[in-house]
Scaffold this motif. Structure first.
Motif, PDB file in Angstrom:
ATOM      1  N   CYS A 136      23.418  11.577  52.485  1.00 15.41           N
ATOM      2  CA  CYS A 136      22.616  11.970  52.487  1.00 15.41           C
ATOM      3  C   CYS A 136      21.360  12.497  51.318  1.00 15.41           C
ATOM      4  O   CYS A 136      20.679  12.442  52.253  1.00 15.41           O
ATOM      5  CB  CYS A 136      22.883  13.522  52.724  1.00 15.41           C
ATOM      6  SG  CYS A 136      21.954  15.584  52.974  1.00 15.41           S
ATOM      7  N   PHE A 156      13.126  16.779  58.285  1.00 15.42           N
ATOM      8  CA  PHE A 156      14.354  16.707  57.493  1.00 15.42           C
ATOM      9  C   PHE A 156      13.408  16.510  55.824  1.00 15.42           C
ATOM     10  O   PHE A 156      13.684  15.965  55.136  1.00 15.42           O
ATOM     11  CB  PHE A 156      15.310  15.772  57.517  1.00 15.42           C
ATOM     12  CG  PHE A 156      16.703  15.822  57.027  1.00 15.42           C
ATOM     13  CD1 PHE A 156      17.299  17.018  57.351  1.00 15.42           C
ATOM     14  CD2 PHE A 156      17.099  15.494  55.702  1.00 15.42           C
ATOM     15  CE1 PHE A 156      18.686  17.160  56.783  1.00 15.42           C
ATOM     16  CE2 PHE A 156      18.057  15.221  55.224  1.00 15.42           C
ATOM     17  CZ  PHE A 156      19.124  16.465  56.022  1.00 15.42           C
ATOM     18  N   GLN A 160      16.929  21.794  53.724  1.00 15.35           N
ATOM     19  CA  GLN A 160      17.263  21.116  55.106  1.00 15.35           C
ATOM     20  C   GLN A 160      19.174  20.477  54.023  1.00 15.35           C
ATOM     21  O   GLN A 160      19.937  20.980  54.375  1.00 15.35           O
ATOM     22  CB  GLN A 160      17.311  19.980  56.132  1.00 15.35           C
ATOM     23  CG  GLN A 160      16.005  21.051  57.599  1.00 15.35           C
ATOM     24  CD  GLN A 160      14.685  21.751  56.531  1.00 15.35           C
ATOM     25  OE1 GLN A 160      14.469  20.418  55.606  1.00 15.35           O
ATOM     26  NE2 GLN A 160      13.570  21.909  57.155  1.00 15.35           N
ATOM     27  N   PHE A 163      21.202  23.352  52.402  1.00 12.55           N
ATOM     28  CA  PHE A 163      21.963  23.381  54.160  1.00 12.55           C
ATOM     29  C   PHE A 163      23.244  22.744  54.585  1.00 12.55           C
ATOM     30  O   PHE A 163      24.264  23.280  54.940  1.00 12.55           O
ATOM     31  CB  PHE A 163      21.377  23.619  55.176  1.00 12.55           C
ATOM     32  CG  PHE A 163      20.580  25.501  54.790  1.00 12.55           C
ATOM     33  CD1 PHE A 163      20.856  26.711  54.524  1.00 12.55           C
ATOM     34  CD2 PHE A 163      18.966  25.642  54.718  1.00 12.55           C
ATOM     35  CE1 PHE A 163      20.184  27.609  54.777  1.00 12.55           C
ATOM     36  CE2 PHE A 163      17.765  26.295  54.957  1.00 12.55           C
ATOM     37  CZ  PHE A 163      18.882  28.002  54.903  1.00 12.55           C
ATOM     38  N   CYS A 164      22.744  21.048  54.187  1.00  7.25           N
ATOM     39  CA  CYS A 164      24.483  20.536  54.682  1.00  7.25           C
ATOM     40  C   CYS A 164      24.439  20.483  53.712  1.00  7.25           C
ATOM     41  O   CYS A 164      25.774  21.066  53.947  1.00  7.25           O
ATOM     42  CB  CYS A 164      23.047  18.905  54.650  1.00  7.25           C
ATOM     43  SG  CYS A 164      22.507  18.364  56.276  1.00  7.25           S
TER      44      CYS A 164
END
Length: 195
Positions: A136, A156, A160, A163-164
């Motif tokens: 990520c 993104f 975000q 949050f991932c």
């Protein structure tokens, strides 16, 4: 469009321009209200449609109300996606833990305690989450470096990504708890006869 009265008169004198569609004029902070009124009169005179004046406070309040209305409208979809996400995460980790019971049984026969087997399950979940976090992060750096997805409405970014990361930590915790429940209720004699 951001300009002063003198600039508007310099470029748009008389009937040289017509405004079509929706537009917005944003004035700099501290600009004199007489300049704003003068520009509004010029726009009213040369515009084909209605002209409204909305102050920043009213625009801000209207934008907030619109955003909250959109979030309220989308809330059932968001809740449905989260419920589906949690159910699938729990079922996948449950199936994975049950499939690993044979391996844990072999470890147990060789003298390893259930607690050590649980450590192995937790380390597996941790390594999977770390690999996902690294991927990520690499994708986010590539996106920022090459300005990918800059023309999309949905972005993104780092928020975000956080949050991932939160969901990955939650997945790791759920995987560990489910493995602990499965291992705690597993009887070694029964597992040996089944496998």
């Amino acid at each position: 469009v951001v300009m002063s009265e003198s600039e508007a008169q310099k470029y748009w004198t008389g009937d040289q321009y017509t405004v079509f569609g929706v537009g917005m004029i944003v004035y700099e902070d501290g600009m004199d209200s007489s300049v704003q009124r003068s520009n509004l009169e010029i726009l009213k005179k040369n515009n084909t449609g209605p002209v409204w004046y909305i102050g920043n406070e009213e625009l801000y309040a209207g934008s907030h109300a619109y955003c909250f209305q959109q979030v309220y409208t989308m809330m059932p979809f968001i809740i449905g996606i989260l419920v589906l996400f949690f159910l699938s995460m729990i079922s996948v980790t449950s199936v994975s833990a049950v499939r690993k019971l044979r391996t844990y049984t072999i470890y147990r026969v060789c003298g390893m305690s259930w607690g050590k087997c649980l450590h192995i399950a937790a380390y597996k979940a941790l390594l999977t989450s770390l690999i996902a976090c690294i991927l990520c992060g690499i994708l986010m750096l590539v996106k920022d470096r090459f300005h990918l997805l800059s023309n999309f409405l949905v972005s993104f970014g780092w928020m975000q990504g956080l949050f991932c990361l939160l969901f990955l930590l939650l997945n790791m915790g759920i995987a560990t708890v489910i493995s602990a429940v499965v291992l705690r209720h597993a009887q070694i004699n029964q597992l040996l006869h089944e496998n």
